[in-house]
Design an enzyme around this catalytic site. Structure first.
Site, PDB file in Angstrom:
ATOM      1  CB  CYS A 177     -22.812 -23.815 103.315  1.00  0.00           C
ATOM      2  SG  CYS A 177     -23.182 -24.980 104.651  1.00  0.00           S
ATOM      3  CB  CYS A 357     -21.591 -29.423 105.594  1.00  0.00           C
ATOM      4  SG  CYS A 357     -23.129 -28.545 105.399  1.00  0.00           S
TER       5      CYS A 357
HETATM    6  C1  FAD Z   1     -26.506 -19.340 104.410  1.00  0.00           C
HETATM    7  C2  FAD Z   1     -25.078 -19.785 104.477  1.00  0.00           C
HETATM    8  C3  FAD Z   1     -24.701 -20.751 105.386  1.00  0.00           C
HETATM    9  C4  FAD Z   1     -23.381 -21.179 105.459  1.00  0.00           C
HETATM   10  N1  FAD Z   1     -23.051 -22.107 106.399  1.00  0.00           N
HETATM   11  C5  FAD Z   1     -21.767 -22.499 106.526  1.00  0.00           C
HETATM   12  C6  FAD Z   1     -21.388 -23.394 107.565  1.00  0.00           C
HETATM   13  O1  FAD Z   1     -22.216 -23.828 108.369  1.00  0.00           O
HETATM   14  N2  FAD Z   1     -20.094 -23.760 107.664  1.00  0.00           N
HETATM   15  C7  FAD Z   1     -19.137 -23.276 106.793  1.00  0.00           C
HETATM   16  O2  FAD Z   1     -17.974 -23.612 106.948  1.00  0.00           O
HETATM   17  N3  FAD Z   1     -19.466 -22.430 105.781  1.00  0.00           N
HETATM   18  C8  FAD Z   1     -20.744 -22.021 105.631  1.00  0.00           C
HETATM   19  N4  FAD Z   1     -21.090 -21.130 104.656  1.00  0.00           N
HETATM   20  C9  FAD Z   1     -20.118 -20.805 103.597  1.00  0.00           C
HETATM   21  C10 FAD Z   1     -19.044 -19.791 103.970  1.00  0.00           C
HETATM   22  O3  FAD Z   1     -19.620 -18.657 104.547  1.00  0.00           O
HETATM   23  C11 FAD Z   1     -18.258 -19.424 102.721  1.00  0.00           C
HETATM   24  O4  FAD Z   1     -17.803 -20.612 102.099  1.00  0.00           O
HETATM   25  C12 FAD Z   1     -17.077 -18.539 103.034  1.00  0.00           C
HETATM   26  O5  FAD Z   1     -17.532 -17.296 103.520  1.00  0.00           O
HETATM   27  C13 FAD Z   1     -16.188 -18.346 101.812  1.00  0.00           C
HETATM   28  O6  FAD Z   1     -15.205 -17.399 102.066  1.00  0.00           O
HETATM   29  P1  FAD Z   1     -14.682 -16.445 100.892  1.00  0.00           P
HETATM   30  O7  FAD Z   1     -13.666 -15.548 101.509  1.00  0.00           O
HETATM   31  O8  FAD Z   1     -14.311 -17.249  99.705  1.00  0.00           O
HETATM   32  O9  FAD Z   1     -15.952 -15.592 100.476  1.00  0.00           O
HETATM   33  P2  FAD Z   1     -16.661 -14.465 101.349  1.00  0.00           P
HETATM   34  O10 FAD Z   1     -16.539 -14.769 102.789  1.00  0.00           O
HETATM   35  O11 FAD Z   1     -18.028 -14.323 100.773  1.00  0.00           O
HETATM   36  O12 FAD Z   1     -15.817 -13.154 101.089  1.00  0.00           O
HETATM   37  C14 FAD Z   1     -15.668 -12.579  99.819  1.00  0.00           C
HETATM   38  C15 FAD Z   1     -15.212 -11.135 100.044  1.00  0.00           C
HETATM   39  O13 FAD Z   1     -14.769 -10.587  98.806  1.00  0.00           O
HETATM   40  C16 FAD Z   1     -15.277  -9.271  98.689  1.00  0.00           C
HETATM   41  N5  FAD Z   1     -15.359  -8.959  97.271  1.00  0.00           N
HETATM   42  C17 FAD Z   1     -16.336  -9.316  96.403  1.00  0.00           C
HETATM   43  N6  FAD Z   1     -16.059  -8.833  95.184  1.00  0.00           N
HETATM   44  C18 FAD Z   1     -14.874  -8.166  95.289  1.00  0.00           C
HETATM   45  C19 FAD Z   1     -14.081  -7.460  94.361  1.00  0.00           C
HETATM   46  N7  FAD Z   1     -14.444  -7.324  93.077  1.00  0.00           N
HETATM   47  N8  FAD Z   1     -12.936  -6.876  94.800  1.00  0.00           N
HETATM   48  C20 FAD Z   1     -12.559  -7.007  96.099  1.00  0.00           C
HETATM   49  N9  FAD Z   1     -13.281  -7.673  97.023  1.00  0.00           N
HETATM   50  C21 FAD Z   1     -14.426  -8.246  96.608  1.00  0.00           C
HETATM   51  C22 FAD Z   1     -16.637  -9.331  99.381  1.00  0.00           C
HETATM   52  O14 FAD Z   1     -17.076  -8.043  99.781  1.00  0.00           O
HETATM   53  C23 FAD Z   1     -16.326 -10.246 100.564  1.00  0.00           C
HETATM   54  O15 FAD Z   1     -15.878  -9.521 101.685  1.00  0.00           O
HETATM   55  C24 FAD Z   1     -22.402 -20.641 104.578  1.00  0.00           C
HETATM   56  C25 FAD Z   1     -22.771 -19.651 103.666  1.00  0.00           C
HETATM   57  C26 FAD Z   1     -24.084 -19.221 103.615  1.00  0.00           C
HETATM   58  C27 FAD Z   1     -24.464 -18.138 102.628  1.00  0.00           C
END
Ligand code: FAD
Length: 414
Positions: A177, A357
């Site tokens: 984000c 965003c």
């Molecule tokens: C402060 C902040 C504000 C944000 N605001 C927005 C917004 O307004 N709108 C929006 O759309 N997005 C926003 N985001 C971004 C959004 O939250 C992420 O882009 C999204 O969560 C990505 O999803 P993901 O599944 O790739 O990662 P994540 O949701 O982070 O999930 C990753 C998962 O993998 C697991 N994991 C890690 N390592 C391993 C491993 N070795 N083996 C197995 N599992 C593992 C973790 O425990 C976690 O559960 C924001 C993020 C932040 C930090």
């Protein structure tokens, strides 16, 4: 933490050193759960999710937690609550992947083999990338909404501040984000303005790029927002070190090479970010990514060298902004294409780089920046002018989107 009744119980074979699942999803965050739920809805058998954490976070709410507009508890559920029914939850971390052998190694030493692999372990915060930051975080006025345990501290620091200098920083390189480092500056400034103390607070926003936002239509609005609050915006600049005890941050201007030491009373720092180490150092990383993100075809999300592997979410090296909104559009593409590979069909689904965003610009105002790979605005609500700050959009972010997330997206709907 107990698993929900709908979870298959761990089978004897799973307790041994080796286990096989037809589809293995690494990560039970936004992307992993959305994909697993969609796979189950599509009738895919034998889906396993590797996820060590017992907590699932809705991270977009952390900005509002830091801005005093939501409690932290509203951003979390137990992982068991969000794990789709019928999915095998392997509660441990992946530590390696061998795409030749089609196996994932786990922290406990197990080997999980797969027919298809979906990589969604998110990214890694690297506070050590800025000397002094890891030690400073959480102490003496230094906070970050990127760490859930510190998001409530952000609000505490904002509401106590009556005068002094507040610095908000964003690191170079892709971050999740990209708007979040500046949203919290606007929420803070709006709060101080309402309290009548903004004139006594110097607000500095440090951004690494040449513009406030990559898409000019939204960048122009943000310039006006920053001007309205009297925020000093430092473009092409980055925090390169911090001395937490002295409350001093060193900011470098990449355009001139100048370094300036700024004394702060409040520092909201966003740590540098990169792919998890086992990914960055592993065979699926994109050599073109200095941060070690996974190689993936930008349209099909398939690994170009290993057709049985797909990547999405923060870990994928895609030329778009890393957001949950992007994941919402990527997940159906991964599921459709993965199923096509199982049926031996050509891949048909395409991702166009859509991301969005929600730029909170005041306590009840928001600008919904939606765009694609070509950085063209891609409004999903064509009847609303989302290039302007709107109050209805703020209500959407605070109340509508979290409901949609828990009850729609994570259930494989929408
Ligand atoms: C402060 C902040 C504000 C944000 N605001 C927005 C917004 O307004 N709108 C929006 O759309 N997005 C926003 N985001 C971004 C959004 O939250 C992420 O882009 C999204 O969560 C990505 O999803 P993901 O599944 O790739 O990662 P994540 O949701 O982070 O999930 C990753 C998962 O993998 C697991 N994991 C890690 N390592 C391993 C491993 N070795 N083996 C197995 N599992 C593992 C973790 O425990 C976690 O559960 C924001 C993020 C932040 C930090």
């Amino acid at each position: 933490m107990s698993t929900s009744a709908s979870q298959p119980v761990t089978r004897p074979a799973e307790r041994s050193g080796r286990v096989h699942h037809r589809i293995v999803v690494v990560g039970g965050g936004t992307a992993g759960i959305t994909v697993a739920a969609r796979l189950r809805r599509a009738g895919a058998p034998d889906v396993a999710v590797l996820e060590p954490s017992g907590t699932h976070w809705y991270q977009p709410l952390w900005t509002l937690v830091g801005g005093g507009q939501a409690p932290l508890r509203a951003s979390l559920r137990t992982e068991a609550e969000v794990m789709p029914s019928g999915v095998h939850w392997l509660r441990e971390a992946a530590v390696s992947v061998d795409p030749g052998a089609r196996t994932v190694g786990t922290a406990s030493g197990r080997t999980v083999s797969y027919d298809r692999l979906v990589l969604a372990p998110g990214l890694r915060l690297e506070p050590d990338g800025v000397p002094g930051l890891a030690q400073a975080l959480g102490h003496n006025g230094v906070t970050s909404n990127y760490l859930p345990e510190l998001a409530p501290l952000t609000w505490d620091l904002i509401r106590r501040m009556k005068s002094g200098t507040a610095v908000f920083t964003m690191p170079a390189g892709p971050v999740k984000c990209g708007g979040a480092p500046q949203k919290i500056a606007y929420l803070a400034a709006d709060h101080w303005r309402k309290r009548g103390v903004l004139d006594h607070i110097r607000v500095i926003l440090v951004l690494p790029e040449t513009a406030m936002f990559k898409v000019p239509e939204f960048g122009r609005v943000l310039e006006d927002v920053a001007r309205r609050y009297g925020i000093e915006v430092r473009l092409r600049s980055e925090m390169v070190s911090v001395d937490g005890a002295a409350r001093e941050a060193v900011i470098v201007n990449h355009a001139t090479g100048d370094k300036e030491t700024i004394s702060y009373d409040l520092l909201h720092a966003v740590p540098p970010q990169a792919a998890p180490e086992w990914i960055a150092g592993g065979p699926l990383a994109d050599p073109a990514s200095p941060f070690g993100y996974v190689k993936a075809d930008p349209a099909t999300l398939q690994h170009p060298d290993h057709p049985e592997v797909f990547a999405l979410g923060d870990v994928a090296n895609l030329p778009t902004s890393k957001t949950g909104a992007a994941v919402r559009k990527q997940a159906p593409v991964v599921v459709a294409n993965l199923r096509d590979t199982l049926r031996g069909r050509p891949l048909r689904a395409r991702y166009d780089g859509y991301t969005s965003c929600p730029l909170v610009t005041a306590r009840h105002k928001m600008l919904l920046a939606e765009f694609d790979y070509e950085l063209k605005p891609a409004p999903s609500l064509p009847f609303l002018d989302t290039t302007k700050e709107r109050t209805d959009m703020w209500f959407l972010k605070r109340y509508g989107l979290p409901q949609f997330y828990w009850h729609g997206m994570l259930k494989g709907l929408g």
